[in-house]
Design an enzyme around this catalytic site. Structure first.
Site, short mmCIF file in Angstrom:
data_model
loop_
_atom_site.label_atom_id
_atom_site.label_comp_id
_atom_site.label_asym_id
_atom_site.label_seq_id
_atom_site.Cartn_x
_atom_site.Cartn_y
_atom_site.Cartn_z
CB SER A 207 -0.96 -0.04 1.19
OG SER A 207 -1.94 0.96 1.10
CG ASP A 333 -7.15 -1.92 -3.84
OD1 ASP A 333 -7.82 -1.39 -2.94
OD2 ASP A 333 -5.91 -2.00 -3.80
CG HIS A 362 -6.05 -1.86 0.04
ND1 HIS A 362 -5.34 -1.28 -0.99
CD2 HIS A 362 -5.44 -1.48 1.18
CE1 HIS A 362 -4.34 -0.56 -0.49
NE2 HIS A 362 -4.38 -0.67 0.83
#
Length: 407
Positions: A207, A333, A362
């Site tokens: 991320s 996502d 995610h």
């Protein structure tokens, strides 16, 4: 509380699944199926040069394996949430090290030295994996623990780079971190290379950690000091990610929670930070964008939040990178919309491979009826780092920039 939250996730995902998958479409070779096929195995789309593709299919076969998401986890939102609630936490014993920075601050590193490694008994040459957690994350996140487990069982050493203020350490200067500022990461890489100059080093970021890694690789180019990079669930265009997270359901489920965690961290270091920002104003932020407008862009000297987001986005910087990079994203996502994926760039850059699954959310990628253990993302991580360390020459050759590609 967990059961109520899971019920809410199932309910909300049931309502919104037809908003996410209203019909079948095909864009840039990426196929997004109808809701009825969500649990069917589908092979991820791999966008890269022919040479990089051959290397990955030979040494990292998971890239060509069908991914079948957990059948009761339909939609990216549910995959994202259930991972937090259900994923196991492998036992990991860290050795903590605090290193100082040029501005007088300190960075917390959590090491797993793996001194009993049978594959690499010599400490000086043992390959090292540098792990960068996501926003508000640290070395105790489940995805980090699983990554460490994958690496150590293969004999490698691991070091987790905790962003300032999130590793449990004291904040010594009024400075934390942002996705566009790679100075702390540069300090960490230099420190690791000084400790183990003969050990190959690979970087992996999840991320926001992946954004930071990509921005570092773009800034350092051939002097990055890494044999390869791996990113998972990166937000490629920060503005597009913010817009996605500000959609009503995403705002309710994710945005407010992340903003709250960020505000809590600021409040923990209030005495140090109130000298440079209006902490009370920051703590009233209810979205990530509001937080970045009131805190991040102010602290790091950007004229506006828009300027910060443009500088933080790694998509347009990919051509400046030189080391081999594998990037995993899911088309569903909620943090990184599929239309923002750098498909066109990945097609023409010899050192970049973009692997896109139809589902996974995610940092989710849950599979099996009870997905507590190892998942698709974990297997990809383990196979790729082993491929990079075991076949460095083949990887470098497959990803070398040829003159005709630059014309």
């Amino acid at each position: 509380y967990c059961y109520r939250l899971m019920f809410f996730c199932v309910y909300s995902s049931t309502i919104c699944v037809y908003l996410e998958y209203p019909f079948c479409l095909n864009i840039h070779m990426l196929t997004y199926p109808c809701p009825l096929s969500l649990s069917h195995p589908q092979t991820p789309v791999l966008v890269c040069s022919d040479a990089f593709r051959v290397f990955l299919q030979r040494h990292c076969p998971v890239v060509a394996e069908p991914f079948s998401p957990t059948p009761w986890c339909w939609g990216g939102r549910l995959q994202t949430l259930v991972r937090v609630l259900i994923k196991s936490s492998p036992q990991v014993d860290y050795r903590n090290e605090l290193i100082r920075t040029a501005d007088g601050g300190q960075i917390s590193l959590d090491w797993v030295d793996n001194g009993d490694s049978a594959a690499y008994p010599e400490c000086y040459s043992r390959p090292t994996v540098l792990i960068l957690p996501g926003l508000t994350g640290n070395s105790r996140q489940t995805y980090v623990l699983h990554a460490v487990s994958q690496a150590t069982r293969r004999g490698y050493r691991c070091v987790v780079f905790n962003n300032r203020g999130f590793g449990g350490e004291e904040l010594l200067t009024p400075m934390t971190f942002c996705a566009a500022d790679t100075s702390d990461l540069e300090r960490v890489v230099l420190h690791v290379k000084e400790l183990f100059p003969q050990a190959p080093l690979l970087g992996t970021g999840v991320s926001l950690g992946g954004m930071l890694l990509l921005n570092y690789l773009a800034r350092k180019g051939s002097e990055a000091g890494l044999v390869a990079g791996l990113t998972m669930s990166v937000s490629w265009d920060t503005l597009e990610s913010c817009a996605s997270l500000e959609q009503p359901i995403n705002r309710l489920i994710f945005n407010r929670h992340l903003a709250s965690n960020l505000c809590q961290a600021i409040n923990r270091h209030r005495k140090m930070l109130e000298t440079v920002v209006d902490v009370d104003h920051v703590l009233k932020a209810r979205t990530i964008r509001e937080f970045d407008e009131r805190y991040t862009s102010v602290l790091f000297g950007y004229k506006s939040c828009l300027d910060y987001y443009q500088e933080a986005s790694p998509n347009y910087k990919l051509p400046r990178t030189t080391v081999p990079i594998l990037c995993l994203n899911a088309a569903d996502d909620p943090f990184s919309p599929k239309h923002a994926l750098p498909v066109a760039l990945a097609k023409r850059l010899p050192n970049v491979a973009l692997l896109v699954t139809s589902h996974g959310g995610h940092i989710g990628y849950l599979e099996g009826l009870y997905p507590r253990g190892e998942g698709y993302m974990d297997r990809l991580f383990g196979q790729f780092i082993q491929a990079a360390f075991d076949h460095p020459g083949d990887l470098k050759g497959a990803c070398s920039i040829k003159e005709e590609l630059l014309d």
